[in-house]
Design a protein around this motif. Structure first.
Motif, PDB file in Angstrom:
ATOM      1  N   ILE B 136      18.722   0.740  -9.307  1.00 20.63           N
ATOM      2  CA  ILE B 136      17.507   1.473  -9.687  1.00 20.63           C
ATOM      3  C   ILE B 136      16.956   2.120  -8.427  1.00 20.63           C
ATOM      4  N   GLU B 138      14.490   3.785  -5.735  1.00 12.95           N
ATOM      5  CA  GLU B 138      13.117   3.485  -5.319  1.00 12.95           C
ATOM      6  C   GLU B 138      12.635   2.160  -5.909  1.00 12.95           C
ATOM      7  N   LYS B 141       9.122   0.806  -5.490  1.00 11.38           N
ATOM      8  CA  LYS B 141       8.048   1.415  -6.282  1.00 11.38           C
ATOM      9  C   LYS B 141       8.174   1.027  -7.755  1.00 11.38           C
ATOM     10  N   ARG B 142       9.419   0.985  -8.203  1.00  9.99           N
ATOM     11  CA  ARG B 142       9.676   0.716  -9.622  1.00  9.99           C
ATOM     12  C   ARG B 142       9.284  -0.690 -10.041  1.00  9.99           C
ATOM     13  N   ASP B 145       6.303  -0.867 -12.096  1.00 15.40           N
ATOM     14  CA  ASP B 145       6.232  -0.040 -13.302  1.00 15.40           C
ATOM     15  C   ASP B 145       6.234  -0.903 -14.559  1.00 15.40           C
ATOM     16  N   GLN B 149       7.392   3.112 -18.779  1.00 11.35           N
ATOM     17  CA  GLN B 149       7.521   4.186 -17.785  1.00 11.35           C
ATOM     18  C   GLN B 149       8.980   4.423 -17.398  1.00 11.35           C
ATOM     19  N   LEU B 150       9.885   3.612 -17.959  1.00 12.94           N
ATOM     20  CA  LEU B 150      11.294   3.734 -17.613  1.00 12.94           C
ATOM     21  C   LEU B 150      12.101   4.258 -18.796  1.00 12.94           C
ATOM     22  N   MET B 154      17.398   2.776 -17.686  1.00 15.97           N
ATOM     23  CA  MET B 154      16.710   2.022 -16.635  1.00 15.97           C
ATOM     24  C   MET B 154      16.280   0.653 -17.149  1.00 15.97           C
TER      25      MET B 154
END
Lengths: 329, 332
Positions: B136, B138, B141-142, B145, B149-150, B154
């Motif tokens: 995955i 970043e 940052k993820r 989440d 948002q994925l 993902m």
């Protein structure tokens, strides 16, 4: 920080939308009340037993009741623009002061009732969902159906019969012991004793709703794929219920609870009357009977504020509970 | 090599109906075993049985030996210690299999903290590492989440991260790629393939996509109506299917290499439906089988060893096999 900015924007939008809503409510209420037969002067004259045409005309012109309706409305709105709710001819004091005296009582009563209904309702609903189809669920289902269908005032009267008359455990009316000079914690405990029965009879109906809703919502969430995922991770049963099931099931419950706060004020009228609780509901009732429209309009305006604020709070609560809500569209 | 997982005569019953009727198979460390079959063949129930997540009223029979110990005999408490730590599972629907109100990081951290002694900071670091492991971008940052948002691919990667978080010895992927589009499917399978090699983890791939099986699996097991009907290495099973059901399955899937494409004409279908298997006395596939004989109705055909590493539950040898065996005997 992104979250707080999002919340701030939501609040600002809500506030801007609230202004036309409130003005609309005021105007609508004003005209609705005009349809009611009679006015304050009629009631006062009737209570006095006799009144001449001159005294009644005098009363009307003193309270501005002889003016054309549009004129009266403009007067009221201009008062509001100056942050004044007007003057009550009957109580002989400014409406704001009158409401200020009664508001805390009602807020405390409603708050206690709602808190009780939500906590116990969610706990019972969780139990029902956990034991769904088995004996505890059946017993609680019958109980909740009973409280759902029985009117609040009857429950209030029965509670008085049982706890005040037969058992003598709790006072049957009022909000504190008259003439007591208690202070601090003792005064608080004294008030708490007085609030138990009215709060209970106000809350049982809502408790039944929340219990049934929690049960349904939890059973629904239980069958979701992510609950199975959580179980496949080795999550313990308690953690599964609290973190994965209940958290998701709370979302519809907050919606309904928010909607109920407005409705509770109506229920409070009855309960406050049964328990002679000095609150806003009883004041509203008295104002209707006395055709004391400035008081009534003040109360209606205030309750519209309460509903708007509660709705905004529920929105924020939901945005916090469910990250999918309030995403930028 | 001793098997990691040894399933012996495993069955699942709901009251009178028995959707899984005595299945036996083994999985070795690092092996990718595919279980194929149509809906209702009992493959998903078998998978849920392996992780102890069957509905409460399901009755199980037989044995599931995992590292020598019978999982079916253990308490719910012991199950919880195995789930997520020794056996991971990935489900079909990536869109709904993650809790919508928790961040993906929280969901990965949860499984780590249940099974391993990690403090918050270590667990978070591990979660970021795991997101990187499943490619995955970043990841740092993820990790904060929320699932919505994925994208679907993902989310399935996150599910895999959860599944492999505690380095399980066995990962069950129940239709893990069915809901994804084809390019993402290939990426996810490549990822699973890499992970099982890196972590020496056995993978049980449950699917009805024969293309996937042919490309990725080490061994394939075909199920029909709660029983294993054929098992072997993918290559021989697909080039020379022995059981008429396997043959039917292969006929019903478009394959580029055979030159048969759905544009050329309708695919061959297996007549009837799996429902016809209920209450069937003998071979469950008999009502749909093109080469059924009267004797098929007498008893359930036993699994026979028909070649090295090859089992099938049909007493009749298909003609191609006959000629092959014949050729082989001529050559020798």
């Amino acid at each position: 920080m992104i979250v707080s900015r999002r919340l701030f924007q939501r609040l600002r939008r809500t506030a801007i939308q609230a202004v036309p809503t409130v003005v609309g409510i005021v105007i609508l209420n004003f005209f609705l009340l005009q349809f009611a037969p009679g006015d304050a002067a009629d009631v006062m004259a009737a209570e006095a037993g006799s009144a001449t045409v001159e005294t009644m005309a005098d009363l009307r012109s003193r309270f501005g009741l002889d003016l054309p309706v549009i004129h009266q409305l403009l007067n009221y709105l201009s008062n509001l623009a100056h942050f004044s709710l007007g003057y009550s001819p009957r109580y002989g004091m400014p409406v704001a002061e009158l409401i200020g005296q009664r508001l805390p009582g009602t807020l405390i009563l409603m708050g206690a009732a709602l808190l009780f209904a939500l906590t116990i309702g969610v706990i019972l609903g969780s139990l029902m969902a956990q034991f769904s189809g088995r004996l505890p669920d059946r017993v609680l289902s019958v109980g909740s159906l009973l409280f759902y269908s029985v009117p609040g005032f009857w429950i209030g009267l029965m509670l008085i019969l049982l706890f005040s008359v037969k058992l003598g455990w709790l006072p049957s009316g009022g909000d504190s012991t008259i003439g007591s000079s208690l202070t601090g914690f003792a005064a608080l405990a004294d008030r708490a004793r007085y609030i138990v029965l009215p709060a209970l009879s106000l809350s049982l109906y809502y408790l039944a709703i929340y219990a049934r809703l929690t049960r349904a919502a939890m059973l629904e969430v239980k069958s979701q794929d992510y609950v199975r995922t959580a179980r496949a991770k080795g999550v313990s049963p308690l953690r599964l219920v609290l973190r994965h099931i209940l958290r998701n099931a709370l979302i519809p419950i907050t919606t309904l609870a928010g909607m109920h706060i407005g409705g509770m004020l109506g229920g409070a009228v009855v309960v406050e009357t049964v328990f002679s609780w000095p609150g806003l509901g009883r004041l509203a009732f008295e104002a209707v009977m006395a055709r004391d429209f400035s008081v009534l309009l003040g109360i209606l305006l205030l309750s519209s504020f309460v509903v708007i604020i509660v709705n905004a709070t529920v929105d924020l609560l939901q945005a916090w509970l469910d990250p999918r809500i309030g995403e930028s569209r | 090599m001793t098997a990691l997982l040894e399933v012996r005569d495993f069955s699942v019953a709901f009251g009178a109906s028995q959707p899984v009727k005595g299945v036996s198979f083994t999985a070795n460390p690092g092996e990718m075993l595919a279980i194929v079959g149509e809906s209702g063949s009992g493959k998903s129930l078998t998978a849920l049985g392996l992780i102890g997540l069957l509905p409460r009223h399901a009755k199980t029979g037989g044995e599931i030996r995992f590292e020598g110990r019978n999982l079916l005999a253990q308490s719910e408490r012991d199950w919880r210690r195995i789930r997520g730590r020794d056996i991971g599972m990935i489900f079909q629907e990536p869109m709904t299999s993650l809790n919508p109100v928790l961040t993906v990081g929280e969901q990965i951290i949860e499984v780590l903290r249940i099974h391993e002694r990690l403090d918050r900071k270590q667990a978070r670091q591990r979660a970021v590492d795991l997101l990187e492991l499943v490619n995955i971008p970043e990841a740092r940052k993820r990790v904060d989440d929320y699932p919505h948002q994925l994208s679907g691919g993902m989310r399935q990667r996150v599910m895999i991260a959860i599944g492999v978080a505690c380095n399980p010895k066995l990962l069950i992927a129940d239709e893990a790629t069915t809901a994804l589009d084809v390019t993402i499917q290939a990426q996810i399978l490549q990822l699973l393939d890499n992970l099982r090699r890196d972590l020496n983890m056995a993978v049980i791939l449950i699917t009805h996509d024969l293309g996937i099986v042919a490309q990725w699996a080490d061994r394939v097991m075909v199920m029909y109506a709660g029983r294993k009907v054929e098992e072997g290495l993918p290559e021989p099973v697909f080039t020379d299917p022995y059981h008429p059901y396997t043959r039917g399955l292969l006929g019903a899937s478009p394959r580029a290499e055979s030159g048969h494409h759905y544009r050329d004409g309708p695919l061959i279908e297996i007549p009837g439906s799996i429902v016809s298997a209920t209450g069937e006395k003998g071979c469950a596939f008999r009502p749909r089988c093109p080469s059924a004989q009267a004797s098929c109705g007498f008893a359930v055909p036993a699994l026979r060893q028909i070649a090295e590493d090859r089992l099938a539950a049909c007493p009749f040898t298909p003609t191609r096999f006959v000629s092959q065996i014949h050729d082989a005997s001529l050559r020798s």
